[in-house]
Design a protein around this motif. Sequence first.
Motif, mmCIF file in Angstrom:
data_model
loop_
_atom_site.group_PDB
_atom_site.id
_atom_site.type_symbol
_atom_site.label_atom_id
_atom_site.label_comp_id
_atom_site.label_asym_id
_atom_site.label_seq_id
_atom_site.Cartn_x
_atom_site.Cartn_y
_atom_site.Cartn_z
ATOM 1 N N THR A 1 -11.252 2.337 -14.663
ATOM 2 C CA THR A 1 -11.983 3.575 -14.424
ATOM 3 C C THR A 1 -12.639 3.654 -13.053
ATOM 4 O O THR A 1 -12.978 4.740 -12.585
ATOM 5 N N ASP A 2 -12.854 2.520 -12.425
ATOM 6 C CA ASP A 2 -13.486 2.468 -11.103
ATOM 7 C C ASP A 2 -12.640 1.580 -10.199
ATOM 8 O O ASP A 2 -13.126 0.601 -9.624
ATOM 9 N N PRO A 3 -11.355 1.915 -10.037
ATOM 10 C CA PRO A 3 -10.418 0.994 -9.378
ATOM 11 C C PRO A 3 -10.673 0.795 -7.901
ATOM 12 O O PRO A 3 -10.158 -0.153 -7.314
ATOM 13 N N TYR A 4 -11.470 1.672 -7.288
ATOM 14 C CA TYR A 4 -11.815 1.490 -5.878
ATOM 15 C C TYR A 4 -12.921 0.453 -5.700
ATOM 16 O O TYR A 4 -13.217 0.047 -4.574
ATOM 17 N N SER A 5 -13.558 0.060 -6.789
ATOM 18 C CA SER A 5 -14.714 -0.828 -6.715
ATOM 19 C C SER A 5 -14.488 -2.188 -7.345
ATOM 20 O O SER A 5 -15.141 -3.159 -6.967
ATOM 21 N N SER B 1 -10.277 -1.112 -0.583
ATOM 22 C CA SER B 1 -8.845 -1.093 -0.879
ATOM 23 C C SER B 1 -8.067 -0.886 0.415
ATOM 24 O O SER B 1 -8.574 -0.318 1.375
ATOM 25 N N ASN B 2 -6.832 -1.334 0.423
ATOM 26 C CA ASN B 2 -6.021 -1.117 1.624
ATOM 27 C C ASN B 2 -4.978 -0.027 1.403
ATOM 28 O O ASN B 2 -4.063 0.134 2.205
ATOM 29 N N TYR C 1 2.530 -2.397 -11.426
ATOM 30 C CA TYR C 1 1.465 -3.179 -12.066
ATOM 31 C C TYR C 1 0.107 -2.479 -12.055
ATOM 32 O O TYR C 1 -0.828 -2.942 -12.682
ATOM 33 N N GLY C 2 -0.036 -1.372 -11.337
ATOM 34 C CA GLY C 2 -1.152 -0.464 -11.535
ATOM 35 C C GLY C 2 -2.496 -0.857 -10.968
ATOM 36 O O GLY C 2 -3.517 -0.300 -11.386
ATOM 37 N N PHE C 3 -2.560 -1.785 -10.007
ATOM 38 C CA PHE C 3 -3.863 -2.120 -9.435
ATOM 39 C C PHE C 3 -3.787 -2.150 -7.917
ATOM 40 O O PHE C 3 -2.768 -2.511 -7.329
ATOM 41 N N LEU C 4 -4.893 -1.752 -7.299
ATOM 42 C CA LEU C 4 -5.024 -1.758 -5.851
ATOM 43 C C LEU C 4 -5.297 -3.165 -5.343
ATOM 44 O O LEU C 4 -5.995 -3.955 -5.996
#
Length: 609
Positions: free
Chosen positions: A84-88, A443-444, A451-454
């Motif tokens: 829910t907060d993938p940038y953090s 994040s870059n 796989y769904g993650f930064l």
Amino acid sequence: MRRLLFSVSASLCLGLVPGCATAPVTKSDARPLQSPARTPTATGRGAAAATVDVHATSAAIEVLRSGGNAVDAAVAAASVLGVTDPYSCGIGGGGFMVVYLARDGRVVTLDHRETAPQALERSRLYGNGAPLPLEEFATSGLSVGVPGSLMGWSEALRLYGSRPLADVLQPAIRVAERGFEVDPTFVEQTRPNVERFRDFPSSAALFLGPDGQPWPVGSTLKNPDLAKTYRLISQGGVPVFYRGEIAQAIVSTVTRPPLAPGASRKVRPGVMQLSDLARYEALVRPPVTSTYRGYTLHGMGPPGSGGLTLALTLHLLEAHDPASLSRADFLHRYLEASRLAFADRNAFMGDPAFVSVPVSGLLSPDYAAQRRSALDVARASTAAAAPGNPLPFQEKAHAAPAPLPEVKRPASEELVLDKETTHITTSDAAGNIVAYTCTIEGSNGMVVPGYGFLLNNELTDFDLPATVDAPHPNAPAPGKRPRSSMSPLLVFKDGAPVLALGSPGGSTIITTVGQTLVNHLDFGMPIDQALAAPRVSQRNSPDARSQAEPEFIASPEAAALTALGHGFTDSGPVGALTAIRFHPDGTVTAAAEPRRRDGGSAMVVEPVR
């Protein structure tokens, strides 16, 4: 903050109780569920949790209700935030965890900071004799550190938890499959990344709608690829991430950035290898322990800079009695103490495996007494402070340190990159406490395809001197961990816990935690008010000005500080702190930001009316 479509009441069969762990998601139960109510403050008995996200807090509370401990709850919350907060937060990043083990009466810290690949030579980060432009460095394979979050979660559970990783990942799997409702903060965090995401199909597919714009507020965002990834980890454990198919995918993404056909962006490939992932270790370290007005503070040591910088700030401030000063006069001293502490931070702190950090010297009361002579109680400094010399206050005397090259990062760039971090605070009925700050930096821009993650760009936290061979304690090196400002903190008095807290915000993390301590311990604000109060941050800026929120700039204190020579730059919102306050009567108050980043979520297992 995140108003996720995930129920705490109707379907809290989260895979944490017998009969639920592997229940398949059918067509009928795959619909998004209504969000639980969100409140930034809760008081009660027993266990508690506070995060920026209502569903992360809900997952932590459910783990606690079902018999898990504070460590289990913190990991469950972090894995939900990865959705829910993938940038953090997420498995593409790292973090610092400070844990109080009540049965043993001791504090430990777990460093799962990202590391530079072994093949990363400093010269790769320079071009035409100068450091790479920050944006070019940030959006590249070169900025990706070896992720530490998953190893940190696994080690925390193995050493201090009570549940297996497969169990505590179940809430996050459910959220990833069912989706969450996009809120204004999610849109705000997506918008600056739109151009980057368009250049990476795997990122655009997750974060942008068919029109190439951020998904609008109110839409439901699902992440089946991340649900699959969490399931792979549940089944195969951390080896699948650090040695198996996910490791292969990470290395492929870093070394062959998945650019869209025809994209004009120059994206430098990284040098990470499978061996970098295979050798990664999360490290148990002793806390940095200091005192302030009868309180004992436990924080992260190097490569974290928060614990030491906070300790020095408070040691410098301790000689000044807040009861005998106006609030503005005391804040003046706080800002000047922070300026001096940051000068020392920048000069001496780095990865202790590569740099001899003078920890005992910086913590010495005698050093603070000497350093305090540089604090002018009458006027604000008009220039950046020079570092002191804590080395003679180590066990053996040393010569004064050689001047270090000045390394500047424009404040505007720092603010853009440093917003994406988050903090989790949990406690359980047995008295265990966790303060956990996790991050992926900014994040870059690259989601690992399938796989769904930064991935993180934490290597931008290294300092790049003007020339490639200039010395600096935080210069990059193979296998080195970049210095971090993350400042998870536990506060005790007479051996009993008083407060656990932490915040996001890049280098403003340190000042956010520091000002909250001043608000609560010196000004006597209740913890929820201490979190909500307008913020000001002095980090030894070259122009001598402090960054501040608009509400602070408009305050009477700011006017009085201006008369003392202080200047302020509008920074917008600073931080998004969460905390738990432990009261003498055995109750606790969990608190999260009431409005920054749309406000956070605090819950207790046994509410007190």
